[in-house]
Design a protein around this motif. Structure first.
Motif, PDB file in Angstrom:
ATOM      1  N   GLY A 193      20.150  26.037  28.516  1.00  0.00           N
ATOM      2  CA  GLY A 193      19.172  27.026  27.803  1.00  0.00           C
ATOM      3  C   GLY A 193      17.843  27.012  28.378  1.00  0.00           C
ATOM      4  N   GLY A 194      17.495  25.803  29.080  1.00  0.00           N
ATOM      5  CA  GLY A 194      16.027  25.656  29.386  1.00  0.00           C
ATOM      6  C   GLY A 194      15.726  26.357  30.739  1.00  0.00           C
ATOM      7  N   SER A 195      14.271  26.180  31.277  1.00  0.00           N
ATOM      8  CA  SER A 195      13.975  26.824  32.102  1.00  0.00           C
ATOM      9  C   SER A 195      13.194  25.973  33.316  1.00  0.00           C
ATOM     10  CB  SER A 195      12.668  27.688  31.833  1.00  0.00           C
ATOM     11  OG  SER A 195      13.430  28.641  31.035  1.00  0.00           O
ATOM     12  N   LEU A 196      13.228  26.164  34.519  1.00  0.00           N
ATOM     13  CA  LEU A 196      12.548  25.562  35.588  1.00  0.00           C
ATOM     14  C   LEU A 196      11.742  26.808  36.467  1.00  0.00           C
ATOM     15  CD1 LEU A 196      14.950  22.647  36.852  1.00  0.00           C
ATOM     16  CD2 LEU A 196      12.728  22.511  35.558  1.00  0.00           C
ATOM     17  N   ARG A 197      11.068  26.286  37.329  1.00  0.00           N
ATOM     18  CA  ARG A 197      10.176  27.162  38.236  1.00  0.00           C
ATOM     19  C   ARG A 197      10.304  26.479  39.468  1.00  0.00           C
ATOM     20  NH1 ARG A 197       4.181  29.788  38.342  1.00  0.00           N
ATOM     21  NH2 ARG A 197       3.752  27.633  38.995  1.00  0.00           N
ATOM     22  N   LEU A 198      11.039  26.776  40.520  1.00  0.00           N
ATOM     23  CA  LEU A 198      10.898  26.238  41.605  1.00  0.00           C
ATOM     24  C   LEU A 198       9.875  27.077  42.662  1.00  0.00           C
ATOM     25  CD1 LEU A 198      14.780  25.934  42.597  1.00  0.00           C
ATOM     26  CD2 LEU A 198      13.550  24.376  41.400  1.00  0.00           C
ATOM     27  N   SER A 199       9.317  26.361  43.629  1.00  0.00           N
ATOM     28  CA  SER A 199       8.259  26.580  44.484  1.00  0.00           C
ATOM     29  C   SER A 199       8.424  26.664  45.917  1.00  0.00           C
ATOM     30  CB  SER A 199       6.617  25.980  44.228  1.00  0.00           C
ATOM     31  OG  SER A 199       6.312  26.277  42.949  1.00  0.00           O
ATOM     32  N   LEU A 220      10.723  30.800  42.239  1.00  0.00           N
ATOM     33  CA  LEU A 220      12.024  31.343  41.906  1.00  0.00           C
ATOM     34  C   LEU A 220      12.035  30.502  40.214  1.00  0.00           C
ATOM     35  CD1 LEU A 220      14.904  32.581  42.167  1.00  0.00           C
ATOM     36  CD2 LEU A 220      15.798  30.281  42.504  1.00  0.00           C
ATOM     37  N   GLN A 221      11.755  31.719  39.339  1.00  0.00           N
ATOM     38  CA  GLN A 221      11.716  31.238  37.799  1.00  0.00           C
ATOM     39  C   GLN A 221      13.287  31.403  37.445  1.00  0.00           C
ATOM     40  OE1 GLN A 221       9.021  30.366  35.745  1.00  0.00           O
ATOM     41  NE2 GLN A 221      10.747  29.924  34.227  1.00  0.00           N
ATOM     42  N   MET A 222      13.469  30.292  36.789  1.00  0.00           N
ATOM     43  CA  MET A 222      14.947  30.424  36.276  1.00  0.00           C
ATOM     44  C   MET A 222      14.832  29.760  34.882  1.00  0.00           C
ATOM     45  SD  MET A 222      16.505  28.040  39.440  1.00  0.00           S
ATOM     46  CE  MET A 222      15.792  26.477  38.921  1.00  0.00           C
ATOM     47  N   ASN A 223      15.457  30.915  33.934  1.00  0.00           N
ATOM     48  CA  ASN A 223      15.485  30.899  32.670  1.00  0.00           C
ATOM     49  C   ASN A 223      16.945  30.892  32.069  1.00  0.00           C
ATOM     50  OD1 ASN A 223      12.659  30.999  32.479  1.00  0.00           O
ATOM     51  ND2 ASN A 223      12.711  33.254  32.246  1.00  0.00           N
ATOM     52  N   SER A 224      17.257  30.513  30.927  1.00  0.00           N
ATOM     53  CA  SER A 224      18.703  30.253  30.597  1.00  0.00           C
ATOM     54  C   SER A 224      19.561  29.562  31.164  1.00  0.00           C
ATOM     55  CB  SER A 224      19.060  31.749  30.026  1.00  0.00           C
ATOM     56  OG  SER A 224      18.315  32.589  29.173  1.00  0.00           O
ATOM     57  N   LYS A 227      22.207  27.168  32.952  1.00  0.00           N
ATOM     58  CA  LYS A 227      23.559  26.770  32.603  1.00  0.00           C
ATOM     59  C   LYS A 227      24.001  25.717  33.431  1.00  0.00           C
ATOM     60  CE  LYS A 227      24.705  31.761  32.109  1.00  0.00           C
ATOM     61  NZ  LYS A 227      25.769  32.801  32.452  1.00  0.00           N
ATOM     62  N   PRO A 228      24.780  24.847  32.874  1.00  0.00           N
ATOM     63  CA  PRO A 228      25.402  23.710  33.782  1.00  0.00           C
ATOM     64  C   PRO A 228      25.820  24.036  35.154  1.00  0.00           C
ATOM     65  CG  PRO A 228      26.004  23.376  31.319  1.00  0.00           C
ATOM     66  CD  PRO A 228      25.425  24.777  31.538  1.00  0.00           C
ATOM     67  N   GLU A 229      26.546  25.155  35.133  1.00  0.00           N
ATOM     68  CA  GLU A 229      26.859  25.677  36.376  1.00  0.00           C
ATOM     69  C   GLU A 229      25.936  26.133  37.579  1.00  0.00           C
ATOM     70  OE1 GLU A 229      27.825  26.782  33.541  1.00  0.00           O
ATOM     71  OE2 GLU A 229      28.008  28.980  33.453  1.00  0.00           O
ATOM     72  N   ASP A 230      24.845  26.118  37.078  1.00  0.00           N
ATOM     73  CA  ASP A 230      23.458  26.405  38.012  1.00  0.00           C
ATOM     74  C   ASP A 230      23.112  24.983  38.501  1.00  0.00           C
ATOM     75  OD1 ASP A 230      21.992  28.464  35.430  1.00  0.00           O
ATOM     76  OD2 ASP A 230      22.998  29.021  37.265  1.00  0.00           O
ATOM     77  N   THR A 231      23.731  23.922  38.250  1.00  0.00           N
ATOM     78  CA  THR A 231      23.463  22.630  38.787  1.00  0.00           C
ATOM     79  C   THR A 231      23.658  22.531  40.392  1.00  0.00           C
ATOM     80  OG1 THR A 231      23.921  21.452  36.873  1.00  0.00           O
ATOM     81  CG2 THR A 231      24.142  20.129  38.910  1.00  0.00           C
ATOM     82  N   ALA A 232      22.689  22.400  41.167  1.00  0.00           N
ATOM     83  CA  ALA A 232      22.967  22.279  42.656  1.00  0.00           C
ATOM     84  C   ALA A 232      21.473  21.846  43.316  1.00  0.00           C
ATOM     85  CB  ALA A 232      23.070  23.554  43.132  1.00  0.00           C
ATOM     86  N   ILE A 233      21.709  21.682  44.552  1.00  0.00           N
ATOM     87  CA  ILE A 233      20.353  21.582  45.437  1.00  0.00           C
ATOM     88  C   ILE A 233      20.075  22.978  45.843  1.00  0.00           C
ATOM     89  CG2 ILE A 233      19.554  20.582  47.328  1.00  0.00           C
ATOM     90  CD1 ILE A 233      21.529  18.272  47.364  1.00  0.00           C
ATOM     91  N   TYR A 234      18.727  23.242  45.490  1.00  0.00           N
ATOM     92  CA  TYR A 234      18.312  24.532  45.910  1.00  0.00           C
ATOM     93  C   TYR A 234      17.397  24.288  47.114  1.00  0.00           C
ATOM     94  CZ  TYR A 234      19.903  26.442  41.484  1.00  0.00           C
ATOM     95  OH  TYR A 234      20.821  26.837  40.366  1.00  0.00           O
TER      96      TYR A 234
END
Length: 127
Positions: free
Chosen positions: A15-21, A81-85, A87-94
């Motif tokens: 449910g949290g957010s991260l922003r990748l640059s 890349l702003q990533m909101n909401s 989920k565990p399935e978003d776990t990965a190397i980006y």
């Protein structure tokens, strides 16, 4: 050689957010398409989002549509890349990857079209 560098990964709760640059040095990033890809453990690398040169078009994988937003800050020569909401399935190397110069909309996220890749940044979403 043109290079891009990712940053911004980390550990976040569901449910949290991260922003990748994705930052470039020595050339104008706005002239090139940028793709974001990810690779989860045991899975193939997949396309997540893409922004064309000049931000004319953006697109998203169905799995992230409505939750992720790709954008440019030309003053900082950076794509976000702003990533909101999350989920565990978003776990990965980006990874961010440098696409062709000129208009390119990442059709099919063909990885062979991307000439330069960053080193990757780990995103971990806990449940």
């Amino acid at each position: 050689q043109l290079q891009v560098v990712e940053s911004g990964g980390g550990l976040v709760q569901s449910g949290g957010s991260l922003r990748l640059s994705c930052k470039a040095s020595g050339f104008t990033l706005d002239y090139y398409a940028i793709g974001w890809f990810r690779q989860a453990p045991g899975k193939e690398r997949e396309g997540v989002s893409c922004i064309s040169s000049g931000s004319r078009t953006t697109n998203y994988a169905d799995s992230v549509k409505g939750r992720f937003t790709i954008s440019r800050d030309n003053a900082r020569n950076t794509v976000y890349l702003q990533m909101n909401s999350l989920k565990p399935e978003d776990t990965a190397i980006y990874y961010c990857a440098l696409g062709p110069r000129g208009y390119y909309s990442c059709p099919g996220y063909r990885q062979t079209d991307f000439a330069s890749w960053g080193q990757g940044t780990q995103v971990t979403v806990s449940s």
